[in-house]
Design a protein around this motif. Sequence first.
Motif, PDB file in Angstrom:
ATOM      1  N   GLY A  69      47.574  43.500  22.626  1.00 42.76           N
ATOM      2  CA  GLY A  69      47.774  43.787  24.054  1.00 42.76           C
ATOM      3  C   GLY A  69      47.120  42.732  24.937  1.00 42.76           C
ATOM      4  N   LEU A  70      45.894  42.322  24.555  1.00 47.58           N
ATOM      5  CA  LEU A  70      45.192  41.298  25.332  1.00 47.58           C
ATOM      6  C   LEU A  70      45.921  39.956  25.257  1.00 47.58           C
ATOM      7  CD1 LEU A  70      41.430  42.036  24.471  1.00 47.58           C
ATOM      8  CD2 LEU A  70      42.656  42.620  26.567  1.00 47.58           C
ATOM      9  N   CYS A  71      46.432  39.627  24.077  1.00 52.38           N
ATOM     10  CA  CYS A  71      47.182  38.364  23.916  1.00 52.38           C
ATOM     11  C   CYS A  71      48.399  38.334  24.841  1.00 52.38           C
ATOM     12  CB  CYS A  71      47.635  38.196  22.466  1.00 52.38           C
ATOM     13  SG  CYS A  71      46.326  37.673  21.338  1.00 52.38           S
ATOM     14  N   MET A  72      49.098  39.457  24.935  1.00 51.22           N
ATOM     15  CA  MET A  72      50.287  39.521  25.789  1.00 51.22           C
ATOM     16  C   MET A  72      49.917  39.361  27.267  1.00 51.22           C
ATOM     17  SD  MET A  72      52.778  39.604  23.885  1.00 51.22           S
ATOM     18  CE  MET A  72      52.481  39.354  22.163  1.00 51.22           C
ATOM     19  N   ARG A  73      48.819  39.988  27.661  1.00 49.03           N
ATOM     20  CA  ARG A  73      48.383  39.871  29.057  1.00 49.03           C
ATOM     21  C   ARG A  73      47.971  38.432  29.374  1.00 49.03           C
ATOM     22  NH1 ARG A  73      44.218  44.773  29.953  1.00 49.03           N
ATOM     23  NH2 ARG A  73      44.072  43.846  32.037  1.00 49.03           N
ATOM     24  N   ARG A  74      47.271  37.808  28.427  1.00 46.29           N
ATOM     25  CA  ARG A  74      46.812  36.433  28.651  1.00 46.29           C
ATOM     26  C   ARG A  74      48.009  35.470  28.695  1.00 46.29           C
ATOM     27  NH1 ARG A  74      44.395  33.438  31.487  1.00 46.29           N
ATOM     28  NH2 ARG A  74      43.385  31.594  30.675  1.00 46.29           N
ATOM     29  N   ALA A  75      49.046  35.790  27.914  1.00 47.63           N
ATOM     30  CA  ALA A  75      50.256  34.949  27.923  1.00 47.63           C
ATOM     31  C   ALA A  75      50.910  34.934  29.304  1.00 47.63           C
ATOM     32  CB  ALA A  75      51.243  35.443  26.876  1.00 47.63           C
ATOM     33  N   ASN A  76      50.642  35.984  30.099  1.00 49.16           N
ATOM     34  CA  ASN A  76      51.154  36.056  31.476  1.00 49.16           C
ATOM     35  C   ASN A  76      50.157  35.489  32.485  1.00 49.16           C
ATOM     36  OD1 ASN A  76      53.696  37.210  30.988  1.00 49.16           O
ATOM     37  ND2 ASN A  76      52.761  39.218  30.706  1.00 49.16           N
ATOM     38  N   ASN A  77      49.181  34.726  31.969  1.00 44.88           N
ATOM     39  CA  ASN A  77      48.176  34.053  32.819  1.00 44.88           C
ATOM     40  C   ASN A  77      47.219  35.003  33.520  1.00 44.88           C
ATOM     41  OD1 ASN A  77      49.049  31.238  32.477  1.00 44.88           O
ATOM     42  ND2 ASN A  77      50.892  31.924  33.539  1.00 44.88           N
ATOM     43  N   GLU A  78      47.117  36.246  33.041  1.00 42.49           N
ATOM     44  CA  GLU A  78      46.127  37.141  33.644  1.00 42.49           C
ATOM     45  C   GLU A  78      44.731  36.621  33.322  1.00 42.49           C
ATOM     46  OE1 GLU A  78      44.755  41.841  33.703  1.00 42.49           O
ATOM     47  OE2 GLU A  78      46.671  41.298  32.806  1.00 42.49           O
ATOM     48  N   PRO A  79      43.847  36.538  34.327  1.00 39.39           N
ATOM     49  CA  PRO A  79      42.499  36.038  34.058  1.00 39.39           C
ATOM     50  C   PRO A  79      41.746  36.933  33.069  1.00 39.39           C
ATOM     51  CG  PRO A  79      42.943  36.098  36.423  1.00 39.39           C
ATOM     52  CD  PRO A  79      44.064  36.830  35.757  1.00 39.39           C
ATOM     53  N   LEU A  80      40.985  36.316  32.198  1.00 47.41           N
ATOM     54  CA  LEU A  80      40.194  37.079  31.221  1.00 47.41           C
ATOM     55  C   LEU A  80      39.269  38.075  31.913  1.00 47.41           C
ATOM     56  CD1 LEU A  80      39.188  34.186  28.785  1.00 47.41           C
ATOM     57  CD2 LEU A  80      40.709  36.077  28.251  1.00 47.41           C
ATOM     58  N   GLN A  81      38.727  37.659  33.072  1.00 49.79           N
ATOM     59  CA  GLN A  81      37.762  38.542  33.760  1.00 49.79           C
ATOM     60  C   GLN A  81      38.419  39.855  34.186  1.00 49.79           C
ATOM     61  OE1 GLN A  81      38.313  35.306  34.375  1.00 49.79           O
ATOM     62  NE2 GLN A  81      36.408  34.210  34.840  1.00 49.79           N
ATOM     63  N   TYR A  82      39.690  39.799  34.624  1.00 52.30           N
ATOM     64  CA  TYR A  82      40.391  41.041  34.979  1.00 52.30           C
ATOM     65  C   TYR A  82      40.690  41.849  33.723  1.00 52.30           C
ATOM     66  CZ  TYR A  82      41.294  39.359  39.778  1.00 52.30           C
ATOM     67  OH  TYR A  82      41.184  38.924  41.073  1.00 52.30           O
ATOM     68  N   MET A  83      41.031  41.158  32.638  1.00 46.02           N
ATOM     69  CA  MET A  83      41.342  41.855  31.384  1.00 46.02           C
ATOM     70  C   MET A  83      40.117  42.595  30.858  1.00 46.02           C
ATOM     71  SD  MET A  83      43.660  38.799  29.772  1.00 46.02           S
ATOM     72  CE  MET A  83      43.294  39.192  28.091  1.00 46.02           C
ATOM     73  N   PHE A  84      38.954  41.960  30.981  1.00 47.02           N
ATOM     74  CA  PHE A  84      37.714  42.573  30.476  1.00 47.02           C
ATOM     75  C   PHE A  84      37.043  43.453  31.528  1.00 47.02           C
ATOM     76  CE2 PHE A  84      37.067  38.488  27.734  1.00 47.02           C
ATOM     77  CZ  PHE A  84      38.153  38.848  26.935  1.00 47.02           C
ATOM     78  N   GLY A  85      37.458  43.253  32.812  1.00 50.33           N
ATOM     79  CA  GLY A  85      36.897  44.074  33.893  1.00 50.33           C
ATOM     80  C   GLY A  85      35.509  43.651  34.332  1.00 50.33           C
ATOM     81  N   GLU A  86      35.109  42.416  33.974  1.00 51.15           N
ATOM     82  CA  GLU A  86      33.726  42.038  34.267  1.00 51.15           C
ATOM     83  C   GLU A  86      33.564  40.524  34.381  1.00 51.15           C
ATOM     84  OE1 GLU A  86      30.504  44.635  32.544  1.00 51.15           O
ATOM     85  OE2 GLU A  86      30.058  42.764  31.491  1.00 51.15           O
ATOM     86  N   GLN A  87      32.620  40.107  35.220  1.00 50.62           N
ATOM     87  CA  GLN A  87      32.228  38.698  35.312  1.00 50.62           C
ATOM     88  C   GLN A  87      30.733  38.650  35.618  1.00 50.62           C
ATOM     89  OE1 GLN A  87      33.508  35.755  34.751  1.00 50.62           O
ATOM     90  NE2 GLN A  87      31.838  34.568  35.617  1.00 50.62           N
ATOM     91  N   GLU A  88      30.022  37.798  34.918  1.00 46.67           N
ATOM     92  CA  GLU A  88      28.588  37.677  35.180  1.00 46.67           C
ATOM     93  C   GLU A  88      28.352  36.778  36.392  1.00 46.67           C
ATOM     94  OE1 GLU A  88      25.178  35.458  32.859  1.00 46.67           O
ATOM     95  OE2 GLU A  88      25.618  37.351  31.839  1.00 46.67           O
ATOM     96  N   PHE A  89      27.376  37.161  37.203  1.00 46.62           N
ATOM     97  CA  PHE A  89      26.975  36.342  38.342  1.00 46.62           C
ATOM     98  C   PHE A  89      25.478  36.481  38.523  1.00 46.62           C
ATOM     99  CE2 PHE A  89      26.148  35.456  42.822  1.00 46.62           C
ATOM    100  CZ  PHE A  89      26.892  34.300  43.036  1.00 46.62           C
ATOM    101  N   TYR A  90      24.790  35.366  38.547  1.00 41.87           N
ATOM    102  CA  TYR A  90      23.339  35.343  38.711  1.00 41.87           C
ATOM    103  C   TYR A  90      22.647  36.241  37.675  1.00 41.87           C
ATOM    104  CZ  TYR A  90      19.786  33.360  41.800  1.00 41.87           C
ATOM    105  OH  TYR A  90      18.775  32.584  42.328  1.00 41.87           O
ATOM    106  N   GLY A  91      23.233  36.233  36.453  1.00 37.89           N
ATOM    107  CA  GLY A  91      22.627  36.979  35.348  1.00 37.89           C
ATOM    108  C   GLY A  91      22.920  38.462  35.339  1.00 37.89           C
ATOM    109  N   ARG A  92      23.831  38.910  36.229  1.00 40.56           N
ATOM    110  CA  ARG A  92      24.149  40.352  36.277  1.00 40.56           C
ATOM    111  C   ARG A  92      25.652  40.553  36.077  1.00 40.56           C
ATOM    112  NH1 ARG A  92      20.545  39.502  40.713  1.00 40.56           N
ATOM    113  NH2 ARG A  92      18.529  40.526  40.343  1.00 40.56           N
ATOM    114  N   PRO A  93      26.035  41.659  35.433  1.00 38.09           N
ATOM    115  CA  PRO A  93      27.467  41.916  35.215  1.00 38.09           C
ATOM    116  C   PRO A  93      28.114  42.589  36.430  1.00 38.09           C
ATOM    117  CG  PRO A  93      26.155  43.615  34.131  1.00 38.09           C
ATOM    118  CD  PRO A  93      25.180  42.698  34.810  1.00 38.09           C
ATOM    119  N   PHE A  94      29.154  41.975  36.970  1.00 37.18           N
ATOM    120  CA  PHE A  94      29.885  42.545  38.107  1.00 37.18           C
ATOM    121  C   PHE A  94      31.259  43.018  37.659  1.00 37.18           C
ATOM    122  CE2 PHE A  94      26.583  40.400  40.315  1.00 37.18           C
ATOM    123  CZ  PHE A  94      26.470  41.033  41.540  1.00 37.18           C
TER     124      PHE A  94
END
Length: 296
Positions: A69-94
């Motif tokens: 499922g993740l491979c298919m989403r990434r094939a459509n250029n969906e950003p990994l951060q949206y797929m995982f629901g998270e991005q680190e910033f200043y050492g904290r998970p957002f």
Amino acid sequence: MHTQLDWSDVTTIREALLRASSFLREKGTKDPLFEAELMIRHCLDWDRTRFLMAMTDSIDAETLVKLDGLCMRRANNEPLQYMFGEQEFYGRPFTVRPGVLIPRPETEILVEQVMDAAVKLWPEREELAVVDIGTGSGAICITLALEKPQWRVTTVDLSPEATAIARENASRLGADIRFLQGDLVQPLLNAGEKVDILVSNPPYIPSRDVEKLDDEVRVHEPRLALDGGEDGLDCYRRLCEALPNLLKERAVVAFEVGIYQAGDVAALMRASGVMDDVEIVPDLAGIERVVIGVRR
């Protein structure tokens, strides 16, 4: 097992890594092997050490379905951060979802510059009124509130969706933020409020260039957070015009800017007539990234 890729001969973590990275390479993603590793680790909730030690371990069908499922989403250029629901910033998970811009590492420089300038201007630990214009995921305002708990931090955004996600992040990370909804600084001007520190990473892509962005950004990230008007400077003009009515007698103003915009934004800040010093700060790649002004 219902999947779109053929995983029938895949039995180990290494084989899954090779199959997923091969698929992503065909689809032209930026870093297929690394992205495939991140996807598998996300499916298994493993850190890198555990992943590398488990290459010959078997992989179960349920994990392969998730990975497919993740491979298919990434094939459509969906950003990994949206797929995982998270991005680190200043050492904290957002938490990030479609509807907010994904925080970029360069924005950490904006946060650091604000804190450095504040220490020089207010050597004591003063309770300062701080506003972040353009909340997004809350990365800037939440980081400032957590790093400087004595500051009273307000943030303003036009998007109800972004505000909802930022509220989630503030609640999860334990930050005390006042959220206002509105157009740039208008809610503060309407209330007659003045601030010690104004910080913003506003939309700054010229309208004509938005359509030229990578699909990953153009298709998936919110246009409201990208489009800065004809020359990309609309928000800076409006923010700088408001400075005389918005700043206290001693103040710091800091903006993140796009490539080749720093000189123009610095000129707008000086033209406000209320800044004593204006400085341009480059990022780690040497690109002029932050314009910071001080009123003494």
